[in-house]
Design an enzyme around this catalytic site. Structure first.
Site, PDB file in Angstrom:
ATOM      1  N   SER A 199     -29.678   6.842 -21.541  1.00 57.11           N
ATOM      2  CA  SER A 199     -30.035   5.443 -21.793  1.00 57.11           C
ATOM      3  C   SER A 199     -29.444   4.900 -23.091  1.00 57.11           C
ATOM      4  CB  SER A 199     -31.559   5.275 -21.822  1.00 57.11           C
ATOM      5  OG  SER A 199     -32.100   5.717 -23.040  1.00 57.11           O
TER       6      SER A 199
ATOM      7  N   LYS B   1     -34.663   5.279 -29.250  1.00 59.95           N
ATOM      8  CA  LYS B   1     -34.392   3.912 -28.802  1.00 59.95           C
ATOM      9  C   LYS B   1     -34.169   2.995 -30.011  1.00 59.95           C
ATOM     10  CE  LYS B   1     -35.092   4.277 -24.301  1.00 59.95           C
ATOM     11  NZ  LYS B   1     -34.971   5.740 -24.336  1.00 59.95           N
TER      12      LYS B   1
END
Length: 227
Positions: free
Chosen positions: A148, A186
């Site tokens: 991701s 993230k």
């Protein structure tokens, strides 16, 4: 022939190697020569390489080998100060100490998701890391699992080098511990009363949590990749 700054730098590196066997860091070179940025150090190092005064040792962080040193008289005022620059080649009978491989070991705490959060595994293993990749502070490493964050250049199997901190600014890549159980890597963003954790892959959606659900455990300081 050497400029004054080139002369100062090669003497500084040679003296440090003689004293400790370890090449000075770029930050130490910058301060010693009173330069404004490390880019000036890079230019001087490149110039000394071209003139065969030093050589960089491959696959070793901060490792420089001095091939010859200039005479220790008055340093030249400029590149045009004299038509020649005398130098002394280091003889094999009195070699400088071999540059140390400037590597430190940091804790490797399992795998961290760069996709759906997974449990952050604690482990006792250590990961050797070139010191040049790390700044100040306490660091640890996590092996990246998932894709991701590929658009940020973070790939599955990379080692994320994390500086410990409990705070983060918008847009920083952080290790976020969710509900004290799962960790993920993230982009950190505040969105109203919520915390939003953004991926760097258009195939993934942002994750939103209440502030009490998210605890920052560090932010990205660097990456290691094995081929």
């Amino acid at each position: 022939m050497l400029t004054r700054k080139q002369h100062e730098l090669i003497c500084f590196i040679a003296d440090r190697l003689n004293d400790t066997g370890v090449s000075p860091s770029f930050e130490e070179m910058k301060e010693a020569l009173d330069l404004k940025s490390k880019s000036g150090v890079h230019r001087l190092i490149s110039a000394l390489e071209e003139r065969e005064f030093i050589r960089r040792l491959p696959n070793r962080a901060r490792a420089l080998e001095v091939l010859k040193v200039p005479e220790r008289g008055a340093a030249p005022k400029s590149a045009a100060a004299s038509p020649t620059s005398a130098s002394t080649t280091i003889s094999s009978s009195a070699p400088l100490p071999a540059p140390a491989n400037d590597v430190i070991e940091i804790p490797l705490h399992g795998r961290i998701a760069a996709g759906t959060p997974i449990e952050a595994l604690e482990g006792a293993s250590m990961l050797p890391v070139p010191a040049a990749l790390l700044g100040s502070g306490e660091h640890y490493a996590l092996e990246v699992a998932g894709d991701s964050m590929v658009e940020a250049g973070i790939l599955d199997g990379d080692y994320a080098l994390i500086r410990r901190t409990e705070t983060a600014r918008d847009g920083e890549i952080v290790v976020a511990l969710i509900d004290d159980a799962e960790a993920t890597l993230k982009y950190f963003r505040k969105e109203g009363a919520m915390i939003r954790l953004d991926p760097a892959n258009r195939d993934y959606n942002p994750q939103r949590y209440r502030p009490d659900q998210v605890r920052v455990q560090g932010k990205l300081a660097g990456l290691l990749r094995r081929y």
